[in-house]
Scaffold this motif. Sequence first.
Motif, short mmCIF file in Angstrom:
data_model
loop_
_atom_site.label_atom_id
_atom_site.label_comp_id
_atom_site.label_asym_id
_atom_site.label_seq_id
_atom_site.Cartn_x
_atom_site.Cartn_y
_atom_site.Cartn_z
N LEU A 118 0.84 -1.19 0.00
CA LEU A 118 0.00 0.00 0.00
C LEU A 118 0.88 1.24 0.00
CD1 LEU A 118 -2.59 -0.99 2.76
CD2 LEU A 118 -2.90 -1.12 0.29
N ALA A 119 0.43 2.25 -0.71
CA ALA A 119 1.08 3.56 -0.70
C ALA A 119 0.11 4.56 -0.09
CB ALA A 119 1.46 3.97 -2.12
N LEU A 120 0.60 5.36 0.85
CA LEU A 120 -0.23 6.37 1.51
C LEU A 120 0.30 7.74 1.12
CD1 LEU A 120 0.45 4.07 4.12
CD2 LEU A 120 -1.75 5.08 4.53
N LYS A 121 -0.60 8.61 0.69
CA LYS A 121 -0.22 9.97 0.33
C LYS A 121 -1.22 10.93 0.97
CE LYS A 121 2.02 8.75 -3.96
NZ LYS A 121 2.07 8.86 -5.39
N THR A 122 -0.70 12.04 1.45
CA THR A 122 -1.53 13.03 2.11
C THR A 122 -1.62 14.28 1.25
OG1 THR A 122 -0.76 12.21 4.24
CG2 THR A 122 -1.84 14.31 4.25
N ASP A 123 -2.84 14.79 1.13
CA ASP A 123 -3.04 16.06 0.43
C ASP A 123 -4.07 16.89 1.20
OD1 ASP A 123 -5.38 14.77 -0.18
OD2 ASP A 123 -5.11 14.79 -2.35
N ILE A 124 -4.63 17.87 0.57
CA ILE A 124 -5.59 18.76 1.22
C ILE A 124 -6.83 18.01 1.70
CG2 ILE A 124 -7.05 20.80 0.88
CD1 ILE A 124 -5.01 21.68 -1.26
N HIS A 125 -7.25 16.99 0.97
CA HIS A 125 -8.48 16.26 1.27
C HIS A 125 -8.29 15.13 2.28
CE1 HIS A 125 -10.16 18.51 -2.02
NE2 HIS A 125 -9.21 18.07 -2.84
N GLY A 126 -7.08 14.90 2.75
CA GLY A 126 -6.83 13.86 3.74
C GLY A 126 -5.87 12.80 3.19
N VAL A 127 -5.90 11.64 3.82
CA VAL A 127 -5.00 10.55 3.45
C VAL A 127 -5.65 9.71 2.36
CG1 VAL A 127 -3.79 8.50 4.28
CG2 VAL A 127 -4.03 10.48 5.76
N LYS A 128 -4.90 9.46 1.29
CA LYS A 128 -5.37 8.59 0.22
C LYS A 128 -4.51 7.34 0.21
CE LYS A 128 -7.21 12.21 -2.71
NZ LYS A 128 -7.20 12.85 -4.02
N ILE A 129 -5.15 6.20 0.06
CA ILE A 129 -4.45 4.92 0.06
C ILE A 129 -4.51 4.34 -1.34
CG2 ILE A 129 -4.36 2.62 1.09
CD1 ILE A 129 -5.84 3.81 3.51
N TYR A 130 -3.35 3.93 -1.84
CA TYR A 130 -3.24 3.38 -3.18
C TYR A 130 -2.72 1.95 -3.11
CZ TYR A 130 -3.53 8.23 -4.72
OH TYR A 130 -3.94 9.52 -4.95
N GLU A 131 -3.30 1.10 -3.95
CA GLU A 131 -2.80 -0.27 -4.11
C GLU A 131 -2.64 -0.51 -5.61
OE1 GLU A 131 -3.77 -4.84 -2.76
OE2 GLU A 131 -5.28 -3.31 -2.48
N ASP A 132 -1.46 -0.87 -6.04
CA ASP A 132 -1.14 -1.04 -7.46
C ASP A 132 -1.48 0.22 -8.26
OD1 ASP A 132 -0.24 -3.63 -6.99
OD2 ASP A 132 -2.24 -4.47 -7.29
N LYS A 133 -1.13 1.37 -7.72
CA LYS A 133 -1.32 2.69 -8.34
C LYS A 133 -2.79 3.05 -8.56
CE LYS A 133 3.16 2.63 -10.54
NZ LYS A 133 3.93 2.75 -11.76
N LYS A 134 -3.70 2.34 -7.91
CA LYS A 134 -5.13 2.66 -7.97
C LYS A 134 -5.60 3.04 -6.58
CE LYS A 134 -5.94 -0.62 -11.69
NZ LYS A 134 -6.55 -1.88 -12.05
#
Length: 193
Positions: A57-73
């Motif tokens: 899993l990849a976790l990225k934070t932006d203005i809208h909160g934490v987004k979790i990505y699996e296989d770039k989706k």
Amino acid sequence: MNLVKNIYMMNYYLLIPVFLILLFLFPIPLMFKTSGNIFKLSAVVVVYICGIKMKGLALKTDIHGVKIYEDKKEIPKNNSDEQKESVYLKQLFLQVKDKMRIQLMQINYNFGVGGAFQSSLIAGWINIFLLILLTRIKSEKPTTSMLVCDNVAYNSTVFEGALMVKARITLFDLVYSLIYSVILMIYIKINKK
């Protein structure tokens, strides 16, 4: 002669339950790797079982909160199901944590604030904090080997870290933890009604 042959065949059939019992009690190697960058507010978490990647899993934070990505989706969030799942995962984690045998815990970090003096001073404080934390873990899991690797970037601004945990758990303990967590979820659901 036929009786002797039947006894030998019967002994071979006994190997099947012995194999299943050994499989159930043999520890399974697990590895958790995570790394992150504080300044970019991103992290990666990967779980390996028997050396095979199970989940990344990849976790990225932006203005809208934490987004979790699996296989770039991006993984969409479902609020009602997410709450039930988080309670279940919390209970499962608490059960597995007690039964897991941690073999190695390694912390790596790369740190710098732009000046050599400030970077080395803060890195020293980070090392003290990490050693206190690892000593606390060592008191609960005495067979764990622990390692802190630091890289002080004296003339750049960076703060990256990585954690690697090697552990073992038996299939019996894992199944027990799953069943216990499901029973606890059912019990909580019944008590709410």
